[in-house]
Design an enzyme around this catalytic site. Structure first.
Site, PDB file in Angstrom:
ATOM      1  N   ASP A   1       0.862  -1.223   0.126  1.00  0.00           N
ATOM      2  CA  ASP A   1       0.014   0.128  -0.051  1.00  0.00           C
ATOM      3  C   ASP A   1       0.696   1.121   0.047  1.00  0.00           C
ATOM      4  OD1 ASP A   1      -3.291   0.462   0.894  1.00  0.00           O
ATOM      5  OD2 ASP A   1      -1.841   2.333   1.136  1.00  0.00           O
ATOM      6  N   ILE A   2       0.753   1.955  -1.085  1.00  0.00           N
ATOM      7  CA  ILE A   2       1.257   3.465  -0.964  1.00  0.00           C
ATOM      8  C   ILE A   2       1.349   4.178   0.370  1.00  0.00           C
ATOM      9  CG2 ILE A   2      -0.473   4.880  -1.864  1.00  0.00           C
ATOM     10  CD1 ILE A   2       1.583   5.650  -4.107  1.00  0.00           C
ATOM     11  N   ASN A   4     -12.824  -3.096   2.120  1.00  0.00           N
ATOM     12  CA  ASN A   4     -13.728  -2.052   2.389  1.00  0.00           C
ATOM     13  C   ASN A   4     -14.576  -2.285   0.859  1.00  0.00           C
ATOM     14  OD1 ASN A   4     -12.549  -1.107   4.691  1.00  0.00           O
ATOM     15  ND2 ASN A   4     -10.929  -0.201   3.430  1.00  0.00           N
ATOM     16  N   GLN A  55     -14.895   2.482   0.904  1.00  0.00           N
ATOM     17  CA  GLN A  55     -14.082   2.176  -0.195  1.00  0.00           C
ATOM     18  C   GLN A  55     -13.425   3.319  -0.977  1.00  0.00           C
ATOM     19  OE1 GLN A  55     -15.735  -0.852  -2.730  1.00  0.00           O
ATOM     20  NE2 GLN A  55     -13.913  -1.258  -4.053  1.00  0.00           N
ATOM     21  N   HIS A  59     -10.150  -4.970  -3.422  1.00  0.00           N
ATOM     22  CA  HIS A  59      -8.594  -5.445  -2.977  1.00  0.00           C
ATOM     23  C   HIS A  59      -8.590  -5.942  -1.476  1.00  0.00           C
ATOM     24  CE1 HIS A  59      -9.622  -1.248  -2.441  1.00  0.00           C
ATOM     25  NE2 HIS A  59      -8.980  -0.974  -1.532  1.00  0.00           N
ATOM     26  N   HIS A  63      -6.829  -5.619   2.066  1.00  0.00           N
ATOM     27  CA  HIS A  63      -5.876  -5.106   2.986  1.00  0.00           C
ATOM     28  C   HIS A  63      -5.469  -6.281   3.689  1.00  0.00           C
ATOM     29  CE1 HIS A  63      -6.504  -0.580   2.105  1.00  0.00           C
ATOM     30  NE2 HIS A  63      -7.808  -1.263   1.745  1.00  0.00           N
TER      31      HIS A  63
HETATM   32  P1  AMP Z   1      -9.982   1.587   0.186  1.00  0.00           P
HETATM   33  O1  AMP Z   1     -10.525   1.510  -1.327  1.00  0.00           O
HETATM   34  O2  AMP Z   1     -10.291   2.539   1.080  1.00  0.00           O
HETATM   35  O3  AMP Z   1      -9.847   0.287   0.846  1.00  0.00           O
HETATM   36  O4  AMP Z   1      -8.226   1.846   0.314  1.00  0.00           O
HETATM   37  C1  AMP Z   1      -7.401   1.981  -0.885  1.00  0.00           C
HETATM   38  C2  AMP Z   1      -6.197   1.755  -0.685  1.00  0.00           C
HETATM   39  O5  AMP Z   1      -5.390   1.934  -1.719  1.00  0.00           O
HETATM   40  C3  AMP Z   1      -5.773   3.088   0.341  1.00  0.00           C
HETATM   41  O6  AMP Z   1      -4.915   2.300   1.460  1.00  0.00           O
HETATM   42  C4  AMP Z   1      -4.590   3.869  -0.394  1.00  0.00           C
HETATM   43  O7  AMP Z   1      -3.293   4.074   0.196  1.00  0.00           O
HETATM   44  C5  AMP Z   1      -4.178   2.613  -1.553  1.00  0.00           C
HETATM   45  N1  AMP Z   1      -3.534   3.095  -2.880  1.00  0.00           N
HETATM   46  C6  AMP Z   1      -4.105   3.911  -3.569  1.00  0.00           C
HETATM   47  N2  AMP Z   1      -3.201   4.193  -4.550  1.00  0.00           N
HETATM   48  C7  AMP Z   1      -2.267   3.149  -4.643  1.00  0.00           C
HETATM   49  C8  AMP Z   1      -1.248   3.043  -5.227  1.00  0.00           C
HETATM   50  N3  AMP Z   1      -0.834   3.727  -6.607  1.00  0.00           N
HETATM   51  N4  AMP Z   1      -0.224   2.053  -4.808  1.00  0.00           N
HETATM   52  C9  AMP Z   1      -0.431   1.494  -3.651  1.00  0.00           C
HETATM   53  N5  AMP Z   1      -1.578   1.571  -3.161  1.00  0.00           N
HETATM   54  C10 AMP Z   1      -2.480   2.620  -3.147  1.00  0.00           C
END
Ligand code: AMP
Ligand code: ZN
Length: 118
Positions: A30-31, A86, A93, A99, A101
């Site tokens: 995760d970034i 999420n 989300q 995805h 986590h």
């Molecule tokens: P969520 O959709 O709320 O479950 O979370 C999306 C996750 O994607 C977050 O934790 C972000 O930090 C992660 N994220 C967004 N863009 C990137 C990326 N380019 N590379 C890695 N992780 C990412």
């Protein structure tokens, strides 16, 4: 999916720190990690969220979940971890490509959900 950020990662158009890859699954860090170990496991094919999961997706989604323990151990979360998916507005989300986590690290995680008023 043209503009999906995770599809772009799958296609190599956006860089990622890969944890694991095969023909139908990708895992990457995760970034913006919230725990020392925080990576995401995704199916390479675009499925927007668990709401869109159809029987034809179940096998790859099961594989994503099945990979979590081994990858978590490899990444240093051998003492336990948490998986979160999420989904939708209520689930907060942010990226609409399903995805998982995987969250872990040396410290015990906080409670799963903080109860209101606590
Ligand atoms: P969520 O959709 O709320 O479950 O979370 C999306 C996750 O994607 C977050 O934790 C972000 O930090 C992660 N994220 C967004 N863009 C990137 C990326 N380019 N590379 C890695 N992780 C990412
Ligand atoms: Zn996508």
């Amino acid at each position: 999916m043209e503009n999906c950020i995770f599809c772009k990662i799958v296609r190599g158009e956006i860089p990622s720190k890969k944890v694991y890859e095969d023909d139908e699954i990708l895992a990457f860090h995760d970034i913006n990690p919230v725990t020392p170990v925080h990576f995401l496991i995704i199916p390479k094919r675009h499925i927007a969220s668990l709401f869109e999961a159809e029987p034809g997706h179940f096998a790859v989604l099961g594989r994503c979940l099945g990979m979590a323990g081994g990858l978590a151990r490899e990444q240093g979360a051998g003492d336990g971890f948490r998986t979160i998916v999420n989904t939708g507005r209520v689930g907060r989300q942010e990226v609409y490509h399903v995805h998982i986590h995987v969250l872990g690290g040396p410290e015990t995680l906080p409670p799963m959900i903080v109860r209101r008023g606590q």
